[in-house]
Scaffold this motif. Sequence first.
Motif, PDB file in Angstrom:
ATOM      1  N   ILE A  45      41.501  53.418  73.202  1.00  0.00           N
ATOM      2  CA  ILE A  45      42.503  52.652  73.946  1.00  0.00           C
ATOM      3  C   ILE A  45      43.874  52.872  73.312  1.00  0.00           C
ATOM      4  O   ILE A  45      44.040  52.689  72.105  1.00  0.00           O
ATOM      5  CB  ILE A  45      42.172  51.145  73.921  1.00  0.00           C
ATOM      6  CG1 ILE A  45      40.866  50.864  74.666  1.00  0.00           C
ATOM      7  CG2 ILE A  45      43.307  50.316  74.516  1.00  0.00           C
ATOM      8  CD1 ILE A  45      40.378  49.429  74.525  1.00  0.00           C
ATOM      9  N   GLY A  46      44.849  53.253  74.132  1.00  0.00           N
ATOM     10  CA  GLY A  46      46.234  53.302  73.670  1.00  0.00           C
ATOM     11  C   GLY A  46      46.870  51.942  73.888  1.00  0.00           C
ATOM     12  O   GLY A  46      46.725  51.350  74.959  1.00  0.00           O
ATOM     13  N   VAL A  47      47.574  51.433  72.885  1.00  0.00           N
ATOM     14  CA  VAL A  47      48.096  50.072  72.965  1.00  0.00           C
ATOM     15  C   VAL A  47      49.576  50.051  72.590  1.00  0.00           C
ATOM     16  O   VAL A  47      49.994  50.698  71.625  1.00  0.00           O
ATOM     17  CB  VAL A  47      47.279  49.107  72.067  1.00  0.00           C
ATOM     18  CG1 VAL A  47      47.300  49.551  70.618  1.00  0.00           C
ATOM     19  CG2 VAL A  47      47.766  47.670  72.200  1.00  0.00           C
ATOM     20  N   LEU A  48      50.366  49.317  73.376  1.00  0.00           N
ATOM     21  CA  LEU A  48      51.779  49.139  73.070  1.00  0.00           C
ATOM     22  C   LEU A  48      51.931  47.908  72.182  1.00  0.00           C
ATOM     23  O   LEU A  48      51.656  46.786  72.616  1.00  0.00           O
ATOM     24  CB  LEU A  48      52.586  48.953  74.359  1.00  0.00           C
ATOM     25  CG  LEU A  48      54.058  48.561  74.172  1.00  0.00           C
ATOM     26  CD1 LEU A  48      54.825  49.652  73.440  1.00  0.00           C
ATOM     27  CD2 LEU A  48      54.705  48.242  75.510  1.00  0.00           C
ATOM     28  N   LEU A  49      52.378  48.103  70.947  1.00  0.00           N
ATOM     29  CA  LEU A  49      52.630  46.997  70.019  1.00  0.00           C
ATOM     30  C   LEU A  49      54.133  46.827  69.862  1.00  0.00           C
ATOM     31  O   LEU A  49      54.792  47.642  69.220  1.00  0.00           O
ATOM     32  CB  LEU A  49      51.988  47.273  68.651  1.00  0.00           C
ATOM     33  CG  LEU A  49      50.462  47.438  68.619  1.00  0.00           C
ATOM     34  CD1 LEU A  49      49.992  47.648  67.185  1.00  0.00           C
ATOM     35  CD2 LEU A  49      49.760  46.239  69.235  1.00  0.00           C
ATOM     36  N   ARG A  62      47.803  55.450  60.867  1.00  0.00           N
ATOM     37  CA  ARG A  62      48.441  56.776  60.925  1.00  0.00           C
ATOM     38  C   ARG A  62      47.927  57.643  62.082  1.00  0.00           C
ATOM     39  O   ARG A  62      47.834  58.868  61.971  1.00  0.00           O
ATOM     40  CB  ARG A  62      48.254  57.498  59.582  1.00  0.00           C
ATOM     41  CG  ARG A  62      49.002  56.811  58.446  1.00  0.00           C
ATOM     42  CD  ARG A  62      48.861  57.570  57.147  1.00  0.00           C
ATOM     43  NE  ARG A  62      47.514  57.484  56.609  1.00  0.00           N
ATOM     44  CZ  ARG A  62      47.059  56.454  55.904  1.00  0.00           C
ATOM     45  NH1 ARG A  62      47.848  55.435  55.630  1.00  0.00           N
ATOM     46  NH2 ARG A  62      45.816  56.450  55.437  1.00  0.00           N
ATOM     47  N   VAL A  63      47.586  56.988  63.186  1.00  0.00           N
ATOM     48  CA  VAL A  63      47.193  57.705  64.396  1.00  0.00           C
ATOM     49  C   VAL A  63      48.075  57.213  65.540  1.00  0.00           C
ATOM     50  O   VAL A  63      48.196  56.008  65.759  1.00  0.00           O
ATOM     51  CB  VAL A  63      45.706  57.475  64.748  1.00  0.00           C
ATOM     52  CG1 VAL A  63      45.360  58.172  66.069  1.00  0.00           C
ATOM     53  CG2 VAL A  63      44.806  57.972  63.626  1.00  0.00           C
ATOM     54  N   ARG A  64      48.699  58.145  66.257  1.00  0.00           N
ATOM     55  CA  ARG A  64      49.489  57.809  67.432  1.00  0.00           C
ATOM     56  C   ARG A  64      49.142  58.806  68.526  1.00  0.00           C
ATOM     57  O   ARG A  64      49.031  60.005  68.280  1.00  0.00           O
ATOM     58  CB  ARG A  64      50.996  57.854  67.142  1.00  0.00           C
ATOM     59  CG  ARG A  64      51.463  57.004  65.968  1.00  0.00           C
ATOM     60  CD  ARG A  64      51.348  55.526  66.220  1.00  0.00           C
ATOM     61  NE  ARG A  64      51.976  54.734  65.175  1.00  0.00           N
ATOM     62  CZ  ARG A  64      51.368  54.329  64.049  1.00  0.00           C
ATOM     63  NH1 ARG A  64      50.095  54.660  63.820  1.00  0.00           N
ATOM     64  NH2 ARG A  64      52.019  53.595  63.152  1.00  0.00           N
ATOM     65  N   GLU A  65      48.990  58.305  69.735  1.00  0.00           N
ATOM     66  CA  GLU A  65      48.653  59.155  70.872  1.00  0.00           C
ATOM     67  C   GLU A  65      49.445  58.712  72.099  1.00  0.00           C
ATOM     68  O   GLU A  65      49.913  57.565  72.170  1.00  0.00           O
ATOM     69  CB  GLU A  65      47.147  59.085  71.158  1.00  0.00           C
ATOM     70  CG  GLU A  65      46.289  59.685  70.066  1.00  0.00           C
ATOM     71  CD  GLU A  65      44.793  59.539  70.301  1.00  0.00           C
ATOM     72  OE1 GLU A  65      44.018  60.047  69.471  1.00  0.00           O
ATOM     73  OE2 GLU A  65      44.409  58.906  71.315  1.00  0.00           O
ATOM     74  N   PRO A  66      49.615  59.598  73.107  1.00  0.00           N
ATOM     75  CA  PRO A  66      50.425  59.246  74.280  1.00  0.00           C
ATOM     76  C   PRO A  66      49.852  58.055  75.042  1.00  0.00           C
ATOM     77  O   PRO A  66      48.641  57.961  75.272  1.00  0.00           O
ATOM     78  CB  PRO A  66      50.387  60.521  75.133  1.00  0.00           C
ATOM     79  CG  PRO A  66      50.079  61.613  74.167  1.00  0.00           C
ATOM     80  CD  PRO A  66      49.175  61.011  73.139  1.00  0.00           C
ATOM     81  N   GLU A  67      50.753  57.139  75.420  1.00  0.00           N
ATOM     82  CA  GLU A  67      50.397  55.981  76.249  1.00  0.00           C
ATOM     83  C   GLU A  67      51.514  55.771  77.253  1.00  0.00           C
ATOM     84  O   GLU A  67      52.683  55.921  76.938  1.00  0.00           O
ATOM     85  CB  GLU A  67      50.230  54.741  75.365  1.00  0.00           C
ATOM     86  CG  GLU A  67      49.850  53.470  76.109  1.00  0.00           C
ATOM     87  CD  GLU A  67      51.059  52.695  76.657  1.00  0.00           C
ATOM     88  OE1 GLU A  67      50.900  51.994  77.673  1.00  0.00           O
ATOM     89  OE2 GLU A  67      52.165  52.806  76.062  1.00  0.00           O
ATOM     90  N   GLY A  68      51.160  55.370  78.486  1.00  0.00           N
ATOM     91  CA  GLY A  68      52.125  55.126  79.541  1.00  0.00           C
ATOM     92  C   GLY A  68      52.262  56.335  80.452  1.00  0.00           C
ATOM     93  O   GLY A  68      51.667  57.389  80.202  1.00  0.00           O
ATOM     94  N   PRO A  69      53.058  56.176  81.523  1.00  0.00           N
ATOM     95  CA  PRO A  69      53.829  54.994  81.928  1.00  0.00           C
ATOM     96  C   PRO A  69      52.958  53.874  82.471  1.00  0.00           C
ATOM     97  O   PRO A  69      51.798  54.080  82.808  1.00  0.00           O
ATOM     98  CB  PRO A  69      54.754  55.543  83.020  1.00  0.00           C
ATOM     99  CG  PRO A  69      53.994  56.701  83.589  1.00  0.00           C
ATOM    100  CD  PRO A  69      53.238  57.310  82.441  1.00  0.00           C
ATOM    101  N   ALA A 124      54.977  57.345  75.653  1.00  0.00           N
ATOM    102  CA  ALA A 124      55.367  57.670  74.277  1.00  0.00           C
ATOM    103  C   ALA A 124      54.121  57.634  73.404  1.00  0.00           C
ATOM    104  O   ALA A 124      53.057  57.156  73.818  1.00  0.00           O
ATOM    105  CB  ALA A 124      56.403  56.669  73.762  1.00  0.00           C
ATOM    106  N   ASN A 125      54.254  58.159  72.198  1.00  0.00           N
ATOM    107  CA  ASN A 125      53.144  58.087  71.253  1.00  0.00           C
ATOM    108  C   ASN A 125      53.042  56.681  70.684  1.00  0.00           C
ATOM    109  O   ASN A 125      54.015  56.152  70.135  1.00  0.00           O
ATOM    110  CB  ASN A 125      53.345  59.099  70.121  1.00  0.00           C
ATOM    111  CG  ASN A 125      53.107  60.524  70.576  1.00  0.00           C
ATOM    112  OD1 ASN A 125      52.284  60.769  71.460  1.00  0.00           O
ATOM    113  ND2 ASN A 125      53.817  61.466  69.996  1.00  0.00           N
TER     114      ASN A 125
END
Length: 471
Positions: free
Chosen positions: A171-175, A259-266, A278-279
């Motif tokens: 799951i990509g999550v916007l914090l 230390r993990v970021r992946e594309p999320e959105g729009p 964005a990541n």
Amino acid sequence: MRTESLARPAAADAPKDLRSWLAHLAERDRLAVAREGVELADELAAVSKRLERDRAVLFPKPGGHDIPVVANLFAARDWVAESIEVGSEQLLARFLAAAREPLPSREVSSGPAQEIMHNQVDLLRQLPIPKHNERDSGPYITAGLLIARNPRNGIQNVSIHRCQISGPNRIGVLLLPRHTLSYFRMAEDAGDALEIAIVIGVHPALLLASQAIAALDEDEMGIAGALLGQPIDVVKCKTNSVRVPAEAEIVIEGRILPRVREPEGPFGEFPQYYGPRANREVIEVDAVTHRARPIYHTIVGGGYEHLILGAVPREATLLQHLRRSFPNVLDVRLPRGGTCRYHLAVKIDKTSDGEPKNIIMCAFGAHYDIKQVVVVDKDVNIDDSEEIEWAVATRFQADRDLLVVSGALGSKLDPTTKDGISAKMGLDATVPVDAPELDFKRIHVKGEEQVDLAYALQKNPDPALSRILVR
């Protein structure tokens, strides 16, 4: 599924959960039931949007899935008050009282939320997760309470974040810069993942409490308990230390990876625009638990339920903040036209000139989302946008009553900002203290309030009309 199956026997000690609220709505003909098989992509959200100011809606077998989906838990502001058993005029006071005197949750050994467990996770196969707005990047969990524990002291935080399904167990999550992100940074700095749970399908009081503007390490679960007048029963997750509501419909257990970021959105957001791609942070899911026959709750991004859910708790905490310095602040509203976030109306019992500008500056400091404040007198109905506009039209002069602040922190979801840097505008739409009474005396037709229309109007006007209109 028939709505009757949602009802439970009336009892003083009956759990106050999602089902009890749906039964309440069904008994009052406020719960529509869609045809079976509505598509999870787009169609479910389209039906929900058409009904968003009228009724909640239950979707049996959406996309052929066995788990039903419900949307529009709040179709009116009055419903919010009803959900915590107060009148609309008492809503903010009740929320403030709950925030002042929270009722800590109570841990129990088991609960319906853990009747079924999936160790092998495939989110889109196991849960009916919809895609809402046209340009959304895919299915999103939108009504999930993200519960995280402070890795240093174990105190929990409850909030709602947009959660993009990026893989079977990912799951990509916007914090945004709030408490969950603070907890995650503590864990990430130590090289650890942050244990979390996403809870779907709870009583509206828990959703409201999650939106409180509380201090770090104030557990919103206690606010929810105070709103309901009874502690929230919680159980320990099966795969981590997070405590979740025992009466929840569905729980997703996982970790925000360091230390993990992946594309999320729009994703379609509350300003009625898409939040950009964005990541962003990533949740790895370890298990899913749920009731034997769960119900999945979804909130259409940018829809009325999304807006009103955020508005009421913010209004309560903003009112409290302003009253600390200005006891003559009577009420506040975050109107829908301002996305229930960016524009604030403040009603005051004015005591001195200059005071409205101080109130405006205090409001800007209360929450970074606020970009426009209008201060009005006590004779203005701040639930009526026409009344607010009238106050600006007749009691405001730009060269005297306008306050502008440049380069302040605002919402990164506001497309007019530059990386969240925003201008703020305050309007003093109040009457000068020394103004002659008749200059600002509102016109009034004597006896208007006492008119009995049933007596004043003819029940059968046709004969009278025929006599008057005859040529």
